[in-house]
Design a protein around this motif. Sequence first.
Motif, short mmCIF file in Angstrom:
data_model
loop_
_atom_site.label_atom_id
_atom_site.label_comp_id
_atom_site.label_asym_id
_atom_site.label_seq_id
_atom_site.Cartn_x
_atom_site.Cartn_y
_atom_site.Cartn_z
N THR A 45 -6.36 15.01 -42.75
CA THR A 45 -6.33 13.98 -41.71
C THR A 45 -7.49 12.99 -41.87
N SER A 46 -8.45 13.32 -42.71
CA SER A 46 -9.55 12.37 -42.97
C SER A 46 -9.01 11.07 -43.58
N ALA A 47 -7.77 11.11 -44.13
CA ALA A 47 -7.17 9.90 -44.70
C ALA A 47 -7.12 8.76 -43.68
N TYR A 83 -0.45 17.98 -46.58
CA TYR A 83 0.32 18.55 -47.70
C TYR A 83 -0.59 18.81 -48.90
N ARG A 84 -0.51 20.02 -49.44
CA ARG A 84 -1.32 20.31 -50.64
C ARG A 84 -0.61 21.31 -51.52
N ARG A 85 -0.68 21.09 -52.83
CA ARG A 85 -0.25 22.12 -53.77
C ARG A 85 -1.39 23.14 -53.78
N LEU A 103 -12.40 33.91 -43.28
CA LEU A 103 -11.35 32.90 -43.26
C LEU A 103 -11.98 31.57 -42.82
N GLU A 104 -11.74 30.53 -43.62
CA GLU A 104 -12.34 29.24 -43.29
C GLU A 104 -11.51 28.52 -42.23
N LEU A 105 -12.18 28.02 -41.21
CA LEU A 105 -11.47 27.34 -40.12
C LEU A 105 -11.58 25.83 -40.20
N LEU A 106 -12.77 25.35 -40.57
CA LEU A 106 -12.96 23.89 -40.52
C LEU A 106 -14.08 23.43 -41.43
C1 FA5 Z 1 -10.93 18.94 -45.35
O1 FA5 Z 1 -9.72 18.79 -45.44
C2 FA5 Z 1 -11.83 17.86 -44.82
N1 FA5 Z 1 -11.05 16.66 -44.64
C3 FA5 Z 1 -12.45 18.35 -43.50
C4 FA5 Z 1 -13.51 17.45 -42.95
C5 FA5 Z 1 -13.20 16.49 -41.99
C6 FA5 Z 1 -14.81 17.56 -43.40
C7 FA5 Z 1 -14.19 15.67 -41.47
C8 FA5 Z 1 -15.82 16.74 -42.89
C9 FA5 Z 1 -15.47 15.80 -41.92
P1 FA5 Z 1 -10.86 21.40 -46.19
O2 FA5 Z 1 -10.18 21.15 -47.48
O3 FA5 Z 1 -11.93 22.42 -46.21
O4 FA5 Z 1 -11.56 20.10 -45.66
O5 FA5 Z 1 -9.77 21.78 -45.10
C10 FA5 Z 1 -10.10 21.91 -43.74
C11 FA5 Z 1 -9.38 23.09 -43.13
O6 FA5 Z 1 -7.96 23.02 -43.35
C12 FA5 Z 1 -9.77 24.44 -43.76
O7 FA5 Z 1 -11.00 24.88 -43.25
C13 FA5 Z 1 -8.60 25.31 -43.31
O8 FA5 Z 1 -8.73 25.69 -41.95
C14 FA5 Z 1 -7.43 24.35 -43.41
N2 FA5 Z 1 -6.68 24.53 -44.68
C15 FA5 Z 1 -7.01 24.09 -45.92
N3 FA5 Z 1 -6.06 24.41 -46.83
C16 FA5 Z 1 -5.07 25.06 -46.16
C17 FA5 Z 1 -3.79 25.61 -46.51
N4 FA5 Z 1 -3.30 25.54 -47.76
N5 FA5 Z 1 -3.06 26.23 -45.55
C18 FA5 Z 1 -3.52 26.26 -44.27
N6 FA5 Z 1 -4.69 25.75 -43.86
C19 FA5 Z 1 -5.46 25.14 -44.78
#
Ligand code: FA5
Length: 421
Positions: free
Chosen positions: A147-149, A170-172, A254-257
């Motif tokens: 969503t940073s887009a 969306y991500r591969r 588990l990474e949240l944010l």
């Molecule tokens: C980001 O996408 C950055 N845009 C976040 C950010 C925003 C940083 C603003 C600083 C300022 P990241 O790739 O770590 O960062 O993804 C953020 C969160 O998306 C992850 O911590 C996780 O909770 C979730 N996430 C990432 N990949 C997946 C996935 N394949 N499936 C489900 N959740 C996911």
Amino acid sequence: MRLAFTPRNLSRTSGAFVGLSGVIRVRGITQFRFQWRKYSTKEPPSPPTIQLEGRHYLIDEWTNLSSHISSALPRKLHLQPSHPLSITRRLIESRFPGPTYQYHNDLSPIVSVHQNFDSLGFPINHPGRSRTDTYYINKDTVLRTHTSAHQADTFRSGTSDGFLISADVYRRDAIDRSHYPIFHQMEGARMWSRDACKARGGVPAVIREEIESMPKHGINGASEEPLRVRWVEAYFPFTSPSWELEVYWQGNWLELLGCGVVQQSLPKNADIPDKIGWAFGVGLERIAMLLFGIPDIRLFWSLDKRFLEQFKEGEISRFVPFSKFPSCYKDVAFWLPSSSSAAGGQVSFHENDMMEIVRNVAGDLAEDVDEFTHPNTGRKSLCFRINYRSLERTLKNDEANSLQKAVKRVLVEEFGVEVRG
Ligand code: FA5
Ligand code: MG
């Protein structure tokens, strides 16, 4: 890149094709329907396009969108009022009230490469830009990976000091119980004018004051145990310093944010150079998994009443599993063709290509895919273990076998691999 297409419908009137549609495959893993628009012998054919959200996009050698992905675009789970993702979104929104925070929940997932990467300072060689990680519609257009887009545009619009943007991204990526190629993020950000904060003790003092006055909640989520959390230093091109927040879940962190202080180039490019602020991007599925006790990310996509009817708008309730259906593990080991023998030159194979093949063949019947090292040989071959399991019924071994056969067929036909077992 290898391109192949299977025409499905050739229509001919007075000697000229008026329409051509079919399925296009880019190395098998990427397939979608295309339509050549109307032409006659006088008019040259229009180049192939893909239709998404009512618009035609030209396709090119960057296109790598699969039908599994494009068919999910209209679902918009975060906007279905009694879906756990929407309940989670509303809960977070209620802690960031207006008019300071404005909510944007309906921004199109189709964005430019500039919005998704350049506007945020991603270097040109950043791995996130590669076709193995990102779904490209064509060389200039992607499905947003985060969503940073929308950060730069929303800062520039200047309609509020803060915002929350919730959206499908969306991500591969890997296949396991906490990763899915389509997931939902909420972007939060808040800007302050340095000058305006001077009289109130400076920006940090004003932020502290604001945090104190934010609405609190007493929600613990589905777990009876206190949540273990930790902050990890991180790197994002558009924040500095940056952190990620992790929680302990099902035996792993588990990474949240991700979050941080917004790099000064963003407000500068948005014509608000005096401002400073923070931003975060949180995975809504990850939060909802904790709040509702949902053990597998695939469940969010379920159309099964036994899932959907458990949830009510505005309520956090503990998910009751229907029952645990058995797993069916299948291994595949293969050699990649040497680059000299590969048709069309160098074949490169990325772990995410395997994930994409499995998703296209098995959809949500694939629970996780692990790469492992074959114990009997020193020679480097690739080995994957696929765990097939339905969340909704018992999967028959015959069905898993035919899925596995189809995965192997794509590997052989589209990547030219030699299957060893
Ligand atoms: C980001 O996408 C950055 N845009 C976040 C950010 C925003 C940083 C603003 C600083 C300022 P990241 O790739 O770590 O960062 O993804 C953020 C969160 O998306 C992850 O911590 C996780 O909770 C979730 N996430 C990432 N990949 C997946 C996935 N394949 N499936 C489900 N959740 C996911
Ligand atoms: Mg991360």
